[in-house]
Design a protein around this motif. Structure first.
Motif, PDB file in Angstrom:
ATOM      1  N   VAL A 220       0.817  -1.186  -0.025  1.00 58.10           N
ATOM      2  CA  VAL A 220      -0.043  -0.172   0.088  1.00 58.10           C
ATOM      3  C   VAL A 220       0.853   1.111   0.164  1.00 58.10           C
ATOM      4  O   VAL A 220       0.773   2.326  -0.786  1.00 58.10           O
ATOM      5  CB  VAL A 220      -1.002   0.098   1.376  1.00 58.10           C
ATOM      6  CG1 VAL A 220      -1.682   1.264   1.284  1.00 58.10           C
ATOM      7  CG2 VAL A 220      -2.047  -1.005   1.217  1.00 58.10           C
ATOM      8  N   HIS A 268      -9.008  -1.917  -3.591  1.00 55.83           N
ATOM      9  CA  HIS A 268      -8.396  -0.810  -2.639  1.00 55.83           C
ATOM     10  C   HIS A 268      -9.589  -0.201  -1.530  1.00 55.83           C
ATOM     11  O   HIS A 268     -10.556  -0.114  -2.278  1.00 55.83           O
ATOM     12  CB  HIS A 268      -7.915   0.353  -3.211  1.00 55.83           C
ATOM     13  CG  HIS A 268      -7.658   1.636  -2.500  1.00 55.83           C
ATOM     14  ND1 HIS A 268      -6.403   1.607  -1.855  1.00 55.83           N
ATOM     15  CD2 HIS A 268      -8.227   2.802  -2.101  1.00 55.83           C
ATOM     16  CE1 HIS A 268      -6.400   2.484  -1.185  1.00 55.83           C
ATOM     17  NE2 HIS A 268      -7.435   3.495  -1.255  1.00 55.83           N
ATOM     18  N   ARG A 279      -1.927   6.207  -2.689  1.00 56.98           N
ATOM     19  CA  ARG A 279      -1.408   4.884  -2.905  1.00 56.98           C
ATOM     20  C   ARG A 279      -0.804   4.865  -4.628  1.00 56.98           C
ATOM     21  O   ARG A 279       0.200   4.458  -4.780  1.00 56.98           O
ATOM     22  CB  ARG A 279      -2.355   3.936  -2.873  1.00 56.98           C
ATOM     23  CG  ARG A 279      -2.093   2.405  -3.023  1.00 56.98           C
ATOM     24  CD  ARG A 279      -3.252   1.395  -2.774  1.00 56.98           C
ATOM     25  NE  ARG A 279      -2.710   0.175  -2.901  1.00 56.98           N
ATOM     26  CZ  ARG A 279      -3.628  -0.878  -2.627  1.00 56.98           C
ATOM     27  NH1 ARG A 279      -4.722  -0.866  -2.349  1.00 56.98           N
ATOM     28  NH2 ARG A 279      -2.962  -2.286  -2.834  1.00 56.98           N
TER      29      ARG A 279
END
Length: 553
Positions: A220, A268, A279
């Motif tokens: 991440v 996500h 990210r």
């Protein structure tokens, strides 16, 4: 806006015209060999080159060189540790480095994860070169690269290795090793999913993992993406590929997260995994640090390379600007406000195709442009294909992550090819973990009467799961039924293979473009063999696909 990599004129003074760009990355695992020469490795606390070397985005007068130096043992990828270190680089006209043609120094620091990029210019066109790096007493492996033909040069042919979808946990990268062993390639085209973002055991399931990811959790943060890139770059076969050939790469979704779009991704969760913009920015930063890729002016990977008058290669970014995927059957796939390319990129592609005087217009696209309906498949196969392709439950017809989910962009692009009478456009595609040879119809519903706008060759995955992996059956025991059903409902699909893993070799001459499909014997075997499977080609001026009964080499 343009990201055309325009080559500068060749100079008689290569050292004076050398341009150096520095970046940085991650490290620590195991040094390997390159072109038969062992990588120097400091057993103590000094610098070491543990991630090999690479070259990419070749031009008639230059090439981009890459490495990562580990200044001290604790300065592993993503750690942020390690003092700046001077890295010297050298390019030679021979493997023994008796004829150095360019050299220089750059500083690698933790700010860029101790990666190094050097954009070398002033080289001769269509010429092999060897390169290496040093830091203190450490000497990197030696890499070999190759510049492209001059902008207006006539060349008899150009040959690319073509790969896609290499999941570390699903198997070994033996396909890369077999491409590395070839001496006839001008470059290797990587069409995306160079790495995968999942936590260990998520894909494939834990009991099927061949080797675990690092880090073990889903990536991440910037440190996470750097660590994952660094882990992949320790693979012996991946290093061998980079050491042997320049690589031309684009990203797909897994360099970010599954089914990424401009504002998020299927994999996500906002809040729990931070904001998508942060990210995505971290993933892009790590990618440009760790890959031998020049960013376009737009800061993404869409750009253009030229191989003399024979071929222009247009490379697309189909993740940074796309609208969110929609449900199949909603009608939204045809919404003209939705886009897979973004307006600026689509205009750039259309103008580049129209202006090209090259015999062949090659387009690197990470997802399939040919329309495909899966609704005619037998019921017992819809479930596995739903899992594999990300189709909605119930076996609804289209894969909306492909151009099928963005039909207005496709209609505009294919109409442009037809209306401007642009011939010899060949789409080169990955993503779907299967091999395909397609004609791209102007209108699927009235094909073949309405004609074709282009052709498309899709390569299978290096390791990522396909139908036999999902079903846990021997290859061809079930997939032949599925393949026949797909072809029956999609006449423009001339061939597909739902089971194999491997790579392609695209050979381009003035007369034809031919894709040779190679398969590896077992992705779970580090020493897997490779064998030619089939070949398909499109002849100059035809926009048709036909079978060829022997590979080009």
């Amino acid at each position: 806006m343009t990201s055309h990599l325009t080559p500068a004129p060749t100079s008689a003074h290569p050292r004076r015209r050398t341009v150096v760009l520095a970046a940085a990355a991650t490290a620590a695992l195991a040094p390997l060999t390159s072109l038969g020469a062992p990588a120097a490795h400091a057993a103590g606390t000094g610098p070491a080159f543990l991630h090999g070397v690479a070259s990419g985005d070749p031009l008639p007068d230059g090439v981009l060189l890459w490495t990562r130096v580990t200044p001290t043992p604790e300065a592993v990828p993503g750690s942020g540790l390690g003092a700046p270190v001077q890295v010297d680089w050298e390019v030679a006209a021979d493997k023994a480095f008796s004829r150095t043609v360019a050299a220089g120094s750059v500083t690698a620091s933790a700010a860029t994860d101790h990666t190094v990029k050097v954009d070398v210019r002033g080289l001769q066109s269509q010429t092999p070169y060897w390169y290496r790096f040093t830091a203190g007493s450490a000497v990197s492996p030696v890499g070999r690269t190759l510049t492209t033909p001059g902008h207006d040069a006539r060349t008899a042919g150009v040959r690319f290795g073509v790969v896609s979808c290499a999941n570390w946990e699903s198997g070994y990268f033996s396909a890369y090793r077999h491409l590395a062993a070839r001496t006839d390639l001008h470059a290797v085209l990587h069409l995306g999913d160079y790495l995968y973002e999942y936590q260990s055991g998520a894909y494939p399931k834990a009991e099927e993992v061949v080797r675990p990811h690092e880090p073990r959790h889903e990536i991440v943060t910037l440190a996470d993406y750097r660590t994952r890139h660094g882990a992949y770059k320790t693979d012996a076969d991946l290093q061998a590929l980079h050491h042997a050939h320049p690589v031309v790469a684009i990203w797909d979704d897994h360099e970010f997260a599954n089914d990424a779009w401009s504002g998020g991704a299927e994999n996500h969760t906002a809040g729990a995994e931070g904001e998508w913009a942060a990210r995505a920015a971290a993933a892009k930063q790590a990618y440009f640090e760790w890959m031998p890729v020049r960013a376009s002016i737009a800061g993404t990977v869409y750009r253009r390379l030229r191989f003399g008058t024979l071929a222009d290669l247009h490379l697309l970014d189909l993740r940074s600007f796309r609208s969110q995927q929609v449900e199949v059957g909603s009608g939204s796939v045809d919404d003209p406000e939705r886009t897979i390319t973004g307006r600026a990129q689509l205009d750039w592609l259309k103008s580049g195709l129209a202006a090209s005087d090259a015999t062949w217009k090659l387009v690197g696209t990470s997802v399939m442009i040919s329309p495909v309906a899966f609704g005619s498949l037998p019921a017992h196969l819809l479930g596995p294909l739903t899992e594999l392709l990300g189709l909605p439950e119930g076996g609804i017809a289209a894969n909306v992550d492909q151009w099928d989910g963005y039909t207005d962009d496709r209609k505009e692009l294919l109409g442009h090819l037809r209306d401007r009478n642009i011939k010899n456009t060949v789409f080169l595609t990955g993503d779907i973990h299967m091999a395909w040879a397609n004609e791209v119809p102007v209108h699927k519903a009235t094909y073949p009467a309405s004609g074709t706008a282009a052709t498309e060759f899709v390569v299978t995955s290096v390791t990522s799961d396909n139908l036999d992996d999902v079903l846990h059956v021997l290859p061809d025991t079930v997939s032949l039924v599925a393949e026949s059903a797909v072809k029956a409902g999609n006449w423009h699909v001339k061939w597909l293979d739902m089971d194999s893993h491997g790579y392609g070799v695209l050979d381009v001459t003035a007369e034809r473009s031919q894709m040779d499909y190679y398969v590896v014997s077992d992705k779970r075997n580090r020493n897997a063999t490779a064998a030619w499977q089939r070949s398909y080609r499109t002849l100059n001026g035809t926009q048709r696909v036909e079978r060829s009964y022997q590979p080009v080499h």
